[in-house]
Design a protein around this motif. Sequence first.
Motif, PDB file in Angstrom:
ATOM      1  N   ARG A   1       0.839  -1.180   0.000  1.00  0.00           N
ATOM      2  CA  ARG A   1       0.000   0.000   0.000  1.00  0.00           C
ATOM      3  C   ARG A   1       0.881   1.239   0.000  1.00  0.00           C
ATOM      4  N   THR A   2       0.266   2.368  -0.270  1.00  0.00           N
ATOM      5  CA  THR A   2       1.009   3.623  -0.291  1.00  0.00           C
ATOM      6  C   THR A   2       1.709   3.854   1.038  1.00  0.00           C
ATOM      7  N   MET A   3       2.974   4.302   0.947  1.00  0.00           N
ATOM      8  CA  MET A   3       3.755   4.552   2.153  1.00  0.00           C
ATOM      9  C   MET A   3       3.574   5.981   2.636  1.00  0.00           C
ATOM     10  N   GLN A   4       3.434   6.134   3.938  1.00  0.00           N
ATOM     11  CA  GLN A   4       3.609   7.448   4.533  1.00  0.00           C
ATOM     12  C   GLN A   4       5.108   7.720   4.642  1.00  0.00           C
ATOM     13  N   LEU A   5       5.457   8.992   4.765  1.00  0.00           N
ATOM     14  CA  LEU A   5       6.873   9.346   4.829  1.00  0.00           C
ATOM     15  C   LEU A   5       7.589   8.602   5.949  1.00  0.00           C
ATOM     16  N   LYS A   6       6.973   8.522   7.111  1.00  0.00           N
ATOM     17  CA  LYS A   6       7.631   7.858   8.243  1.00  0.00           C
ATOM     18  C   LYS A   6       7.898   6.387   7.935  1.00  0.00           C
ATOM     19  N   ASP A   7       7.009   5.748   7.155  1.00  0.00           N
ATOM     20  CA  ASP A   7       7.218   4.348   6.775  1.00  0.00           C
ATOM     21  C   ASP A   7       8.368   4.216   5.781  1.00  0.00           C
ATOM     22  N   ALA A   8       8.414   5.130   4.807  1.00  0.00           N
ATOM     23  CA  ALA A   8       9.486   5.096   3.808  1.00  0.00           C
ATOM     24  C   ALA A   8      10.842   5.336   4.468  1.00  0.00           C
ATOM     25  N   GLN A   9      10.903   6.292   5.374  1.00  0.00           N
ATOM     26  CA  GLN A   9      12.156   6.561   6.085  1.00  0.00           C
ATOM     27  C   GLN A   9      12.588   5.355   6.915  1.00  0.00           C
ATOM     28  N   ALA A  10      11.623   4.716   7.567  1.00  0.00           N
ATOM     29  CA  ALA A  10      11.948   3.543   8.378  1.00  0.00           C
ATOM     30  C   ALA A  10      12.424   2.389   7.509  1.00  0.00           C
ATOM     31  N   LEU A  11      11.849   2.252   6.314  1.00  0.00           N
ATOM     32  CA  LEU A  11      12.274   1.202   5.389  1.00  0.00           C
ATOM     33  C   LEU A  11      13.721   1.419   4.971  1.00  0.00           C
ATOM     34  N   VAL A  12      14.072   2.652   4.622  1.00  0.00           N
ATOM     35  CA  VAL A  12      15.454   2.950   4.261  1.00  0.00           C
ATOM     36  C   VAL A  12      16.376   2.699   5.450  1.00  0.00           C
ATOM     37  N   ASP A  13      15.957   3.114   6.642  1.00  0.00           N
ATOM     38  CA  ASP A  13      16.757   2.883   7.854  1.00  0.00           C
ATOM     39  C   ASP A  13      17.062   1.396   8.029  1.00  0.00           C
ATOM     40  N   ARG A  14      16.057   0.552   7.842  1.00  0.00           N
ATOM     41  CA  ARG A  14      16.245  -0.883   8.063  1.00  0.00           C
ATOM     42  C   ARG A  14      17.134  -1.497   6.994  1.00  0.00           C
ATOM     43  N   CYS A  15      16.895  -1.148   5.729  1.00  0.00           N
ATOM     44  CA  CYS A  15      17.661  -1.769   4.653  1.00  0.00           C
ATOM     45  C   CYS A  15      19.127  -1.348   4.675  1.00  0.00           C
ATOM     46  N   PHE A  16      19.422  -0.156   5.172  1.00  0.00           N
ATOM     47  CA  PHE A  16      20.800   0.331   5.193  1.00  0.00           C
ATOM     48  C   PHE A  16      21.369   0.385   6.616  1.00  0.00           C
ATOM     49  N   ALA A  17      20.757  -0.357   7.519  1.00  0.00           N
ATOM     50  CA  ALA A  17      21.244  -0.384   8.903  1.00  0.00           C
ATOM     51  C   ALA A  17      22.698  -0.831   8.943  1.00  0.00           C
ATOM     52  N   GLY A  18      23.526  -0.097   9.681  1.00  0.00           N
ATOM     53  CA  GLY A  18      24.929  -0.449   9.827  1.00  0.00           C
ATOM     54  C   GLY A  18      25.846   0.105   8.761  1.00  0.00           C
ATOM     55  N   VAL A  19      25.274   0.714   7.703  1.00  0.00           N
ATOM     56  CA  VAL A  19      26.090   1.298   6.643  1.00  0.00           C
ATOM     57  C   VAL A  19      26.348   2.766   6.997  1.00  0.00           C
ATOM     58  N   PRO A  20      27.593   3.210   6.989  1.00  0.00           N
ATOM     59  CA  PRO A  20      27.863   4.611   7.373  1.00  0.00           C
ATOM     60  C   PRO A  20      27.348   5.603   6.335  1.00  0.00           C
ATOM     61  N   GLU A  21      26.967   6.770   6.807  1.00  0.00           N
ATOM     62  CA  GLU A  21      26.589   7.865   5.919  1.00  0.00           C
ATOM     63  C   GLU A  21      27.802   8.774   5.754  1.00  0.00           C
ATOM     64  N   GLY A  22      28.135   9.074   4.508  1.00  0.00           N
ATOM     65  CA  GLY A  22      29.346   9.822   4.223  1.00  0.00           C
ATOM     66  C   GLY A  22      29.183  11.324   4.293  1.00  0.00           C
ATOM     67  N   ALA A  23      27.955  11.796   4.418  1.00  0.00           N
ATOM     68  CA  ALA A  23      27.689  13.238   4.496  1.00  0.00           C
ATOM     69  C   ALA A  23      26.442  13.454   5.339  1.00  0.00           C
ATOM     70  N   THR A  24      26.308  14.656   5.863  1.00  0.00           N
ATOM     71  CA  THR A  24      25.126  15.015   6.643  1.00  0.00           C
ATOM     72  C   THR A  24      23.888  14.971   5.760  1.00  0.00           C
ATOM     73  N   ARG A  25      22.819  14.403   6.254  1.00  0.00           N
ATOM     74  CA  ARG A  25      21.577  14.362   5.482  1.00  0.00           C
ATOM     75  C   ARG A  25      21.100  15.770   5.136  1.00  0.00           C
ATOM     76  N   LEU A  26      20.490  15.885   3.987  1.00  0.00           N
ATOM     77  CA  LEU A  26      19.917  17.153   3.556  1.00  0.00           C
ATOM     78  C   LEU A  26      18.401  17.019   3.655  1.00  0.00           C
ATOM     79  N   HIS A  27      17.846  17.550   4.748  1.00  0.00           N
ATOM     80  CA  HIS A  27      16.422  17.420   5.042  1.00  0.00           C
ATOM     81  C   HIS A  27      15.793  18.797   4.898  1.00  0.00           C
ATOM     82  N   GLU A  28      15.133  19.021   3.783  1.00  0.00           N
ATOM     83  CA  GLU A  28      14.708  20.363   3.417  1.00  0.00           C
ATOM     84  C   GLU A  28      13.815  21.064   4.448  1.00  0.00           C
ATOM     85  N   PRO A  29      12.813  20.398   5.019  1.00  0.00           N
ATOM     86  CA  PRO A  29      11.906  21.122   5.923  1.00  0.00           C
ATOM     87  C   PRO A  29      12.585  21.714   7.152  1.00  0.00           C
TER      88      PRO A  29
END
Length: 263
Positions: free
Chosen positions: A12-40
């Motif tokens: 079903r259609t994802m809410q933003l919080k669900d999409a963010q959580a999905l990315v968090d889970r799939c990339f858990a443990g992988v380092p982020e090379g730069a600060t996130r750019l969160h427009e709001p």
Amino acid sequence: MNTAGGWHTLCRTMQLKDAQALVDRCFAGVPEGATRLHEPTDPRFADRPSAVWLEYRWYVHGRGLAEIFLKWSRVSHERSPGTEASVVRVHLIGDSEGLTARARGLLEGGEPAPERILGLFGEDGVGRECVSFGATSLTVEHWARSGPRELLDEAPFQELSGVLANPESTPEERHEAVQRISSERSERVISALLGLLAERSSMMALRVLSEWGVVQAREPLRRAIEALEPQNKADLWALTALDRRLEAWDCMLQGLGPEASRS
């Protein structure tokens, strides 16, 4: 192992919080090379002319990046988590089988949606896998891998590099020349593009060099940011995202040590 947990049982259609959580889970443990750019939450972009908000992330592993962006309607920051995520897109840049596997984990359980790829992009040579979760489109893009490409013949190379070096060339001519000369990925092309940027700004050249991981482009990129008119929020956003991409490349290359190569 299903890194996405139970979400993929619900197409079903994802809410933003669900999409963010999905990315968090799939990339858990992988380092982020730069600060996130969160427009709001960045006041510089409060009045950027757009109907959507964007969030960018840059995960690094091996010799590659996974650049991820999420898109949702431009509602208040408080309402954003429960708002429909219209797009989740992954750009796989460089070489990392680990990032590829994690990105494909995002696609599990979605409905294949190749028609959305053709409708948006046509035939541009980029490898894409696209699924939908209701109204949410989730796409993994496989950008060009690192390493040299076939060299241009000497005559067209000299012609194109001449356009880049000519102070009388128009922005349109330089844009086309960058597109054409970057079909070759080599030290001489990198030098020609950096030479262009030493004299004048070129969004196209900055895009190419940031995709290739040429961290020497950060200095002219920052000069371009400093030269922007205060009201030019669209270019400020685009250039800031390119700077974060180069920051992630720099982080990854430093982790590889002195043997790392940009080509």
